[in-house]
Design a protein around this motif. Structure first.
Motif, short mmCIF file in Angstrom:
data_model
loop_
_atom_site.label_atom_id
_atom_site.label_comp_id
_atom_site.label_asym_id
_atom_site.label_seq_id
_atom_site.Cartn_x
_atom_site.Cartn_y
_atom_site.Cartn_z
N MET A 1 0.81 -1.19 0.00
CA MET A 1 0.00 0.00 0.00
C MET A 1 0.86 1.26 0.00
SD MET A 1 -3.43 0.71 1.85
CE MET A 1 -3.63 2.05 2.97
N LEU A 2 2.12 1.10 0.11
CA LEU A 2 3.03 2.23 0.07
C LEU A 2 3.26 2.72 -1.36
CD1 LEU A 2 4.92 4.01 1.76
CD2 LEU A 2 6.70 2.30 1.41
N ALA A 3 3.16 1.83 -2.32
CA ALA A 3 3.42 2.18 -3.71
C ALA A 3 2.50 3.29 -4.23
CB ALA A 3 3.33 0.94 -4.61
N PRO A 4 1.17 3.23 -4.02
CA PRO A 4 0.35 4.32 -4.57
C PRO A 4 0.64 5.67 -3.93
CG PRO A 4 -1.00 2.86 -3.25
CD PRO A 4 0.34 2.21 -3.40
N ILE A 5 1.00 5.67 -2.67
CA ILE A 5 1.33 6.93 -1.99
C ILE A 5 2.62 7.50 -2.58
CG2 ILE A 5 1.97 7.95 0.24
CD1 ILE A 5 0.11 5.79 1.51
N LEU A 6 3.61 6.65 -2.78
CA LEU A 6 4.87 7.12 -3.36
C LEU A 6 4.68 7.59 -4.80
CD1 LEU A 6 7.37 4.47 -1.97
CD2 LEU A 6 7.02 6.82 -1.19
N PHE A 7 3.86 6.87 -5.57
CA PHE A 7 3.60 7.27 -6.95
C PHE A 7 2.86 8.61 -6.99
CE2 PHE A 7 4.28 3.73 -10.14
CZ PHE A 7 5.15 3.02 -9.34
N ALA A 8 1.90 8.81 -6.07
CA ALA A 8 1.16 10.07 -6.03
C ALA A 8 2.08 11.23 -5.63
CB ALA A 8 -0.02 9.96 -5.06
N ILE A 9 2.94 10.99 -4.67
CA ILE A 9 3.90 12.02 -4.27
C ILE A 9 4.82 12.37 -5.44
CG2 ILE A 9 5.91 12.47 -2.80
CD1 ILE A 9 4.42 10.92 -0.58
N ALA A 10 5.25 11.35 -6.17
CA ALA A 10 6.13 11.59 -7.33
C ALA A 10 5.39 12.36 -8.43
CB ALA A 10 6.65 10.27 -7.88
N ALA A 11 4.13 12.00 -8.70
CA ALA A 11 3.36 12.67 -9.74
C ALA A 11 3.10 14.13 -9.37
CB ALA A 11 2.05 11.94 -9.99
N LEU A 12 2.69 14.36 -8.13
CA LEU A 12 2.42 15.73 -7.71
C LEU A 12 3.71 16.54 -7.59
CD1 LEU A 12 -0.38 14.98 -5.12
CD2 LEU A 12 -0.63 15.97 -7.40
N GLY A 13 4.78 15.88 -7.19
CA GLY A 13 6.08 16.56 -7.18
C GLY A 13 6.53 16.95 -8.58
N LEU A 14 6.28 16.08 -9.54
CA LEU A 14 6.58 16.40 -10.93
C LEU A 14 5.78 17.60 -11.39
CD1 LEU A 14 7.90 15.73 -13.70
CD2 LEU A 14 5.93 14.22 -14.10
N ARG A 15 4.48 17.62 -11.06
CA ARG A 15 3.63 18.74 -11.47
C ARG A 15 4.09 20.04 -10.82
NH1 ARG A 15 2.09 21.97 -14.34
NH2 ARG A 15 -0.02 22.71 -14.58
N LEU A 16 4.41 19.98 -9.54
CA LEU A 16 4.91 21.18 -8.85
C LEU A 16 6.25 21.62 -9.41
CD1 LEU A 16 3.97 20.41 -5.15
CD2 LEU A 16 3.05 22.23 -6.58
N GLY A 17 7.12 20.67 -9.71
CA GLY A 17 8.43 21.00 -10.28
C GLY A 17 8.31 21.65 -11.64
N LEU A 18 7.43 21.12 -12.48
CA LEU A 18 7.23 21.72 -13.80
C LEU A 18 6.62 23.12 -13.68
CD1 LEU A 18 5.91 18.62 -15.78
CD2 LEU A 18 8.14 19.73 -16.00
#
Length: 157
Positions: A1-18
């Motif tokens: 259950m850790l994988a979806p949280i890490l993927f969401a953090i990565a996706a939102l971090g990518l959006r914030l970074g862009l």
């Protein structure tokens, strides 16, 4: 259950970074990125279950992939709502103005076009559509990968 949280953090971090870098994402570009992540997550969830439990039945593979993609969809929709509501709200105004101009060019009165565009194109509606779209894609991918992993990939182990 850790994988979806890490993927969401990565996706939102990518959006914030862009966004911080000033990189524009025209149209549905970030939606395609999210769709790719959901597909990867659905496969990875089943694969991780098969590593822990090599004889996991197909319903278990489907359930774990659906659970993980639903958590990812919920976290991404909430994160994108906050992002669009508080950080990137100027994009919504520009998009609404573009819709109004395009409608006015086709003969629609500006007041009607403005009312319809402002009613539909809001951070809340976009977050809801993101959630529904990612959830539907996650359900399809969960079913597809559960069948593939149960019938095909299990033979290669």
């Amino acid at each position: 259950m850790l994988a979806p949280i890490l993927f969401a953090i990565a996706a939102l971090g990518l959006r914030l970074g862009l966004f911080a870098a000033g990189v524009p994402l025209p149209g549905f570009t970030f939606g395609f990125i999210l769709m790719g992540i959901v597909t990867l997550l659905a496969f990875l969830s089943g694969w991780l279950l098969l590593r822990e439990e090599p004889n996991a039945p197909m319903p278990s593979l489907f359930r774990v992939a659906l659970r993980d993609t639903a958590i990812f969809a919920l976290l991404c929709a909430a994160g994108l709502y906050l992002f669009n509501q508080y950080l990137n709200n100027a994009e919504f105004e520009a998009h609404v103005n573009g819709i109004i101009q395009a409608s006015a060019a086709h003969g629609v009165p500006e007041a009607d076009a403005r009312a319809k565009a402002q009613a539909f194109f809001t951070p809340g509606s976009q977050a809801f559509l993101t959630f529904v779209g990612l959830l539907a894609l996650g359900a399809f991918n969960a079913l597809f990968f559960a069948i593939v992993q149960h019938k095909v990939l299990r033979r290669f182990r």
